[in-house]
Design an enzyme around this catalytic site. Structure first.
Site, short mmCIF file in Angstrom:
data_model
loop_
_atom_site.label_atom_id
_atom_site.label_comp_id
_atom_site.label_asym_id
_atom_site.label_seq_id
_atom_site.Cartn_x
_atom_site.Cartn_y
_atom_site.Cartn_z
N TYR A 1 42.78 -28.93 6.53
CA TYR A 1 43.64 -28.99 7.71
C TYR A 1 44.65 -30.12 7.60
CZ TYR A 1 41.16 -33.05 9.78
OH TYR A 1 40.66 -34.29 10.03
N ARG B 1 50.36 -33.30 1.10
CA ARG B 1 48.90 -33.52 1.08
C ARG B 1 48.15 -32.19 1.24
NH1 ARG B 1 46.31 -37.64 5.24
NH2 ARG B 1 46.90 -35.98 6.66
N ARG C 1 28.44 -12.95 3.75
CA ARG C 1 28.20 -14.37 3.47
C ARG C 1 27.69 -14.52 2.04
NH1 ARG C 1 23.87 -18.03 3.77
NH2 ARG C 1 24.53 -20.15 4.30
N LYS D 1 41.26 -33.25 2.62
CA LYS D 1 41.20 -33.19 4.08
C LYS D 1 40.53 -31.89 4.53
CE LYS D 1 44.16 -34.30 8.04
NZ LYS D 1 43.30 -35.30 8.66
N GLU E 1 36.80 -46.50 5.95
CA GLU E 1 37.91 -46.15 6.86
C GLU E 1 37.32 -45.89 8.23
OE1 GLU E 1 39.78 -42.44 5.58
OE2 GLU E 1 37.85 -41.73 4.84
N LEU F 1 40.47 -40.91 2.91
CA LEU F 1 41.59 -39.98 3.02
C LEU F 1 42.88 -40.76 2.76
CD1 LEU F 1 42.27 -36.99 3.78
CD2 LEU F 1 43.07 -37.95 5.94
#
Ligand code: PMP
Length: 287
Positions: free
Chosen positions: A33, A52, A101, A151, A183, A207
Site C-alpha cells: 500500500y 516506492r 486458498r 510497505k 521506527e 520503512l
C-alpha cells in the site's frame, strides 16, 4: 456525500466496490500500500510514493497493474470526485483473487492483481493541534518480520503497538530491537542532541519513509547536521528533542518517552522548524 472509490479500473460508490473473499490481500496480507497526503487539493510527494510502490511490488514479484501516469490520473480523479481539499489517498495492490486458498503464488497470467484506491477527508490535516502540543511515546518491542522496507498491508503488530500506546495513555509507540529504536508504529523516529538530527540509517529494518527522505534533504539544505545511525531508548530519553515523520502527520514533535519529558517538555525548536520547512517546501512542489 457517498465516497467514490477506485477498484480495478472503475470509479464506484464505496458501497458498490466489492472484493472477492479469495483475495490474497484478505487471506494472506499479500499486498502492498501507499498513503499520499493532499493539501489544498494537491498531492504531496506523489513521485516518491509511486517509486516506492514500484519497489515494494518488485520485491514481492507482484505485477504492477498501472503506469505512473495512470496512477497520477486516478489519484487526481478521486481527489476531484470526492472534493478533497485536505486529506489522504490510500492505495492498495494485492496479488489478486485466484478463486481458492493456496500458499503458492497464483500464475499472474491468470490472476490479475487487485487495485483499490480511496480518499479520506481530513480538513486542516496540516493544522493538527498535536503538532503544537507534542506527542507522548511509549516504547514496545519490535517483533515485526525483517522486510520492513516493503510497505505491506501486514499491519497487525503496528495496530497492536498503537493499542499499547493508547492503554499507556500515550499517542504512539516506538519499536525497539536489541535496545535500539527502529521506527515508530507508523512513522520514522528521530532524536535531536546538541543540534544534531539523529535517525536510524536505511536498511531492511525500517520503512524508507518518503517524508524522511524529504525532511533529511531539507535539513541538509538548511545547514542542519544529520547523522544516520542507531540510537538507544536511553539516549532518546536524554535527547534535547525528538520527532517523527510520516506522509499523514508530516513532522510531529515528541515531548515524552516512557514518561520522561524531553528538554522543557514542549516541542523543540528543530522539530518545529523542520515541520515548517517541510510543509512550505512540499506545498511548492505539490501536484
Ligand atoms: N515507518 C512505518 C512503519 C510506516 O508505517 C510509515 C508510514 N506508512 C513510515 C515509516 C513513514 O513513511 P512515509 O513518510 O512514507 O509516510
Amino acid at each position: 456525500m457517498t465516497r467514490t472509490v477506485y477498484l480495478n479500473g472503475e470509479y464506484l460508490p464505496e458501497t458498490e466496490a466489492k472484493v472477492s473473499i479469495f483475495d490474497r490481500g484478505f487471506l494472506m496480507a499479500d499486498g502492498v500500500y501507499e498513503v499520499t497526503s493532499v493539501l489544498g487539493g494537491k498531492l504531496i510527494d506523489f513521485e516518491g510514493h509511486a517509486v516506492r510502490l514500484a519497489r515494494s511490488l518488485g520485491e514481492l514479484e507482484m505485477a504492477n497493474p498501472v503506469s505512473k501516469d495512470e496512477l497520477l490520473e486516478i489519484h487526481r480523479e478521486l481527489v476531484a470526485k470526492n472534493e478533497i481539499v485536505d486529506g489522504l489517498v490510500y492505495l492498495q495492490i494485492t496479488r489478486g483473487a485466484p478463486g481458492d486458498r493456496d500458499f503458492v503464488f497464483p500464475d499472474p497470467e491468470t490472476t490479475a492483481p487487485t487495485i483499490v484506491l480511496f480518499t479520506q477527508n481530513k480538513p486542516g490535516l496540516d493544522k493538527d493541534p498535536k503538532a503544537a502540543k507534542g506527542t507522548k511515546i511509549v516504547t514496545v518491542p519490535d517483533i515485526r518480520w525483517h522486510r520492513r522496507d516493503i510497505k505491506t498491508v501486514q499491519l497487525l503488530y503496528p495496530s497492536m503497538a498503537k493499542m499499547m500506546a493508547k492503554k499507556a495513555g500515550c499517542d504512539d509507540a516506538w519499536l525497539v530491537e536489541d535496545g535500539f529504536v527502529t521506527e515508530g508504529s507508523s512513522n520514522n523516529a528521530y532524536i535531536v542532541k546538541g543540534g544534531k538530527i539523529i535517525t536510524r540509517a536505511l536498511s531492511n529494518d525500517i520503512l524508507h519513509g518518503i517524508t524522511r527522505a524529504a525532511v533529511l534533504r531539507f535539513a541538509k539544505e538548511a545547514q542542519m547536521e544529520v547523522v544516520e545511525r542507531n540510537f538507544t531508548v536511553e539516549e532518546a530519553k536524554e535527547a534535547d528533542e525528538a520527532f517523527t515523520t510520516s506522509a499523514s502527520a508530516f513532522v510531529m514533535p515528541v515531548v515524552e518517552i516512557d514518561g520522561v519529558a524531553l528538554g522543557d517538555g514542549a516541542p523543540g525548536a528543530v522539530s518545529k522548524r523542520l515541520r515548517e520547512i517541510y510543509l512550505d517546501e512540499s506545498l511548492k512542489t505539490a501536484i
